[in-house]
Write an enzyme that holds these catalytic residues in place. Structure first.
Site, short mmCIF file in Angstrom:
data_model
loop_
_atom_site.label_atom_id
_atom_site.label_comp_id
_atom_site.label_asym_id
_atom_site.label_seq_id
_atom_site.Cartn_x
_atom_site.Cartn_y
_atom_site.Cartn_z
CB CYS A 32 -2.11 4.66 4.22
SG CYS A 32 -3.46 3.83 3.45
CB SER A 33 -0.63 0.77 6.77
OG SER A 33 -1.65 1.44 7.48
CB CYS A 34 -4.71 -0.59 2.37
SG CYS A 34 -5.41 0.83 2.55
CB CYS A 67 -0.87 -0.09 1.07
SG CYS A 67 -1.76 1.42 1.37
#
Lengths: 116, 199
Positions: free
Chosen positions: B107-109, B104
């Site tokens: 971000c941090s999906c 991602c």
């Protein structure tokens, strides 16, 4: 606002909440279509990654209708539209020295794309 | 250096977490046991052991695998896994011709119901940038060498879809049952930063 209970917190996480929107919206593209990512540089929120802006790709799959974060993040409403998985070759993004077979799949809203 | 006979203060991140927890409680936003319940959920019930069950089932049941690859969310729900950050799932299959890698960049999906919470490196800027700018170098640092004849596909989860890799079943596992196969499947193999071997 009452304090969040353990029961509600766990039930909410286990249930989830899809961002999919159940509304009929015409898709601008279909699988196989050649597209180019718009070169936009908004001051606010967008999920269009900078590394594919202005790059040409191919629609791989239509994932259905979702709200547009660029609008929702600023209180502008859902602006529901199709999200596609778009395939870009590594060479299109990084140039002739990139490995010839490699590629990226980026999920993109209709508003991020133009026909190529 | 002089020896210390006092207790070292907690790390910055531990202090920050304690401060946030205190504020949530003091302001009456959460009940005392709520945070413990959430931590317990992701420590014990939701993690890569769930994804490993999905993978082992797909390896041993061709019809399940077909459902998983064509419409992952209901196929994963068949095994009881659903919820936050897994509402709209896509499973991509590693083959001798294709190696898939998840990132991602924004971000941090990450697919929580099948893999749990993301590892620190997955959320860190170097992985997020380099997974797209030089994925083969990143893979090599994880000990994964991909031949020039194999296509590397990087999946950037920029929207609401969450991805999981279906790793290749290792050679030499023909005699194993589904529970033994589950035990072979690692978290990183379902991100694409590891290949699997028979033990």
């Amino acid at each position: 606002m009452p304090a969040l209970t353990a029961e509600t917190a766990v039930a909410t996480l286990m249930a989830g909440a899809s961002a999919r929107i159940d509304v009929e919206v015409a898709a601008k593209f279909k699988a196989g279509d050649a597209v180019v990512a718009r070169n936009i540089n908004p001051a606010g929120h967008t999920r269009l990654p900078r590394y594919v802006r202005g790059k040409r790709g191919t629609i791989d799959k239509d994932h259905g209708v979702f709200g547009l974060p660029d609008s929702m993040a600023h209180g502008g409403g859902d602006a529901p539209q199709h999200v596609y998985s778009v395939r870009f070759s590594a060479r299109e993004v990084w140039g002739a020295e990139a490995p010839p077979r490699d590629c990226f799949y980026v999920d993109m809203w209709d508003d991020y794309l133009d026909p190529a | 250096m002089a020896s210390h006979d006092h207790t070292e203060p907690p790390s910055d991140i531990a202090l920050r977490v304690k401060a946030l927890e205190s504020l949530l409680l003091d302001k009456g936003l959460v009940e005392a046991e709520t945070l413990d319940a959430i931590v317990d959920l992701y420590e014990h019930n939701i993690g890569p052991q769930n994804g490993a069950r999905v993978v082992a089932r797909a390896w041993t049941d061709p019809e399940y695998k077909a459902r998983l690859l064509s419409d992952a969310t209901p196929a994963i729900a068949e095994l009881g896994y659903r919820g936050a950050q897994g509402e709209d799932m896509v499973v991509v299959e590693n083959t001798p011709e294709v190696h898939n890698l998840l990132v991602c960049t924004l971000c941090s999906c990450y697919p929580w119901p099948v893999l749990g919470l993301p590892p620190v490196w997955y959320k860190a800027a170097p992985y997020r940038a380099r997974a797209v700018s030089e994925p083969r170098a990143v893979l090599a640092e994880f000990g994964v060498d991909i031949g020039d004849d194999v296509e590397v596909r990087v999946w950037d989860s920029t929207a609401e879809l969450r991805y999981m890799v279906l790793p290749e079943r290792p050679a030499g596992t023909e005699g194993l049952d589904v529970e033994e196969l589950e035990a072979l499947v690692t978290r990183d193999s379902m991100i694409g930063t590891a290949l699997l071997e028979a033990r």
